[in-house]
Design an enzyme around this catalytic site. Structure first.
Site, mmCIF file in Angstrom:
data_model
loop_
_atom_site.group_PDB
_atom_site.id
_atom_site.type_symbol
_atom_site.label_atom_id
_atom_site.label_comp_id
_atom_site.label_asym_id
_atom_site.label_seq_id
_atom_site.Cartn_x
_atom_site.Cartn_y
_atom_site.Cartn_z
ATOM 1 N N SER A 136 20.178 54.829 12.335
ATOM 2 C CA SER A 136 19.787 54.182 11.079
ATOM 3 C C SER A 136 19.875 55.137 9.884
ATOM 4 O O SER A 136 19.712 56.344 10.029
ATOM 5 C CB SER A 136 18.344 53.685 11.212
ATOM 6 O OG SER A 136 17.788 53.405 9.948
ATOM 7 N N TYR A 149 22.708 51.807 4.912
ATOM 8 C CA TYR A 149 22.075 51.080 3.825
ATOM 9 C C TYR A 149 22.756 51.659 2.592
ATOM 10 O O TYR A 149 22.600 52.846 2.286
ATOM 11 C CB TYR A 149 20.569 51.335 3.781
ATOM 12 C CG TYR A 149 19.760 50.430 4.685
ATOM 13 C CD1 TYR A 149 19.960 49.049 4.676
ATOM 14 C CD2 TYR A 149 18.774 50.952 5.524
ATOM 15 C CE1 TYR A 149 19.209 48.214 5.504
ATOM 16 C CE2 TYR A 149 18.022 50.122 6.347
ATOM 17 C CZ TYR A 149 18.247 48.745 6.326
ATOM 18 O OH TYR A 149 17.504 47.928 7.136
ATOM 19 N N THR A 153 24.537 47.206 6.827
ATOM 20 C CA THR A 153 23.528 46.149 6.936
ATOM 21 C C THR A 153 23.451 45.386 5.620
ATOM 22 O O THR A 153 23.290 45.986 4.558
ATOM 23 C CB THR A 153 22.155 46.754 7.298
ATOM 24 O OG1 THR A 153 22.284 47.414 8.561
ATOM 25 C CG2 THR A 153 21.087 45.679 7.402
ATOM 26 N N LYS A 178 26.536 44.011 9.553
ATOM 27 C CA LYS A 178 25.366 43.544 10.316
ATOM 28 C C LYS A 178 24.428 42.703 9.459
ATOM 29 O O LYS A 178 24.090 43.102 8.334
ATOM 30 C CB LYS A 178 24.587 44.752 10.835
ATOM 31 C CG LYS A 178 23.217 44.422 11.431
ATOM 32 C CD LYS A 178 22.559 45.657 12.011
ATOM 33 C CE LYS A 178 21.267 45.335 12.735
ATOM 34 N NZ LYS A 178 20.109 45.336 11.846
ATOM 35 N N HIS A 216 17.761 40.364 11.965
ATOM 36 C CA HIS A 216 17.023 41.624 11.858
ATOM 37 C C HIS A 216 15.773 41.575 12.756
ATOM 38 O O HIS A 216 14.723 42.110 12.408
ATOM 39 C CB HIS A 216 16.614 41.855 10.397
ATOM 40 C CG HIS A 216 16.607 43.283 9.943
ATOM 41 N ND1 HIS A 216 17.523 43.803 9.080
ATOM 42 C CD2 HIS A 216 15.767 44.316 10.224
ATOM 43 C CE1 HIS A 216 17.245 45.080 8.831
ATOM 44 N NE2 HIS A 216 16.187 45.418 9.531
#
Ligand code: FNR
Length: 390
Positions: free
Chosen positions: A119, A143, A169, A259, A283
């Site tokens: 992440s 992100y 994402t 995603k 999510h």
């Protein structure tokens, strides 16, 4: 101190036959606020419940003469052979679950041939994970930052550390409102309530690990020299467009995965912009409440995308038979988030290995009983959703 700890691990591992066991054993290992951060979802948790409801509504129609003694669970992920249709999804703050954190998850994935996606809000740096899990299929979840230079910095680190793919994402223009975190003061930056502090105090082992291993920082931002807490809402781009997918493609040599899609139009736009794969996902119910379940929209997305890209799905997949259901409804692979965190809580790296073993064993058994010798044999003839059943 370590000996009883390891012995406890062995006992817990021996007791865990299915994800329900792992989850039960994991719960006792962490403070309640951490447990609620991981298991909680947005608002009234309707999406979270719907994910499971839809999965539980799937029904199988087995073939008795399948002659499946040794089912073959292998498939292809991003065009490369993979032993299982399984991917470890990105989760922020993994070190809250266990001090070993992301490196252990990546290593367990590597040894099983399962891709691991780190992440942006990881608590271990991109380079460190690349090092401890060298040779694994490491992916980086993006992100997108308002300051694109920061994102370019992440991409450069991922490239240097040999990462295979990026996963953008797109379902987080703002963070979902997770009420349990709000009441625990479990926010970014944290503003812990008395109750949260109290339940940490009754978990001294966890607190000692937390302090000794310094988990509460964003490794990705720390690498840029910033060790302070950052208000994520202020740094993450809230306005993502298909052009951003194309921008990532220009700045990254490998595949880009998108995603967080819940409909056909977004999947088409993503593939048109160059996505190699899309992930149908809500999510894990942590963003918009009251969404349909990803499984319900999967067949339409898979049909619309066809051979142009791979389709993955996540949110609530807890068993090998859940994976078979997803494959039968058009998914190339299933991603799991909370399950490997439960494994990590329960027994560190060995717990994550155990979780992967459970999915593998259950998928094999399901395929044998379904009468489907290979992943490619699982299709609509064997799997039906509530809505499509006669
Ligand atoms: C997540 N998820 C997530 N997704 C993402 O793209 N970036 C992130 O940083 C995080 N962080 C995160 C933290 C925690 C604690 C959880 C549980 C989840 C979502 C994750 O990638 C995945 O979509 C879901 O976890 C899938 O649902 P299950 O398998 O947890 O039910």
């Amino acid at each position: 101190v370590r000996v009883p700890e390891r012995r406890g691990e062995a006992r817990r591992l021996a007791k865990s036959q299915a994800m329900v066991d792992v989850e039960r054993l994991a719960k006792r290992r962490v403070p309640r606020s951490v447990w609620e951060f991981v298991t909680g979802a947005a608002e009234y948790e309707v999406s979270l419940a719907e994910n499971r409801r839809e999965l539980d509504s799937v029904r199988f129609t087995p073939r008795a003469f399948g002659q499946v003694h040794k089912p073959d669970t292998s498939t292809e992920i991003l065009g490369r052979p993979a032993p299982l249709p399984l991917i470890l999804a990105p989760t922020g703050f993994t070190r809250l679950s266990h001090h070993e954190g992301e490196g252990s998850v990546a290593r367990a994935g590597r040894d099983a041939g399962v891709p691991y996606c780190l992440s942006t809000f990881a608590t271990t740096s991109i380079g460190e994970v690349g090092k401890v899990a060298a040779g694994g299929r490491n992916w980086f979840q993006v992100y997108l930052m308002r300051d694109r230079e920061i994102t370019l910095g992440h991409l450069a680190q991922a490239r240097d550390a040999g990462y295979e793919a990026l996963m953008l994402t797109v379902d987080t223009p703002v963070a979902g409102h997770r009420r349990r975190d709000f009441h625990n003061g479990f926010d970014v930056p944290p503003n812990l309530t008395a109750r949260a502090l109290l339940d940490m105090a009754v978990n001294p082992r966890w607190v000692v690990d937390l302090i000794t291993h310094d988990p509460l920082r964003f490794a990705t931002l720390t690498d840029a020299g910033d060790r302070r807490w950052t208000n994520t809402g202020a740094v993450v781009e809230s306005n993502i467009r298909p052009a951003d997918i194309a921008w990532l493609r220009e700045n990254w040599d490998g595949p880009v995965i998108v995603k967080g899609l819940m409909n056909v139009a977004d999947a088409r736009d993503s593939v048109d912009a160059g996505a190699a794969a899309v992930v149908v996902s809500n999510h894990g119910g942590r963003q918009l409440d009251r969404t349909r379940s990803p499984l319900a929209v999967l067949p339409a997305v898979a049909e619309a995308v066809g051979d142009r890209a791979e389709v993955y799905v996540d949110s609530g997949f807890r068993t090998g038979s859940d994976i078979a259901a997803a494959v039968g409804l058009g998914a190339r692979a299933v991603m799991i988030g909370r399950p490997y965190l439960f494994g990590l809580m329960m027994a560190g790296e060995r717990g994550v290995r155990k979780v992967i073993d459970i999915y593998r064993a259950e998928l094999r058994r399901t395929m044998t009983l379904l009468g489907t010798p290979t992943i490619g044999d699982i299709g609509p003839a064997q799997v039906s959703l509530r809505a499509t059943r006669d």
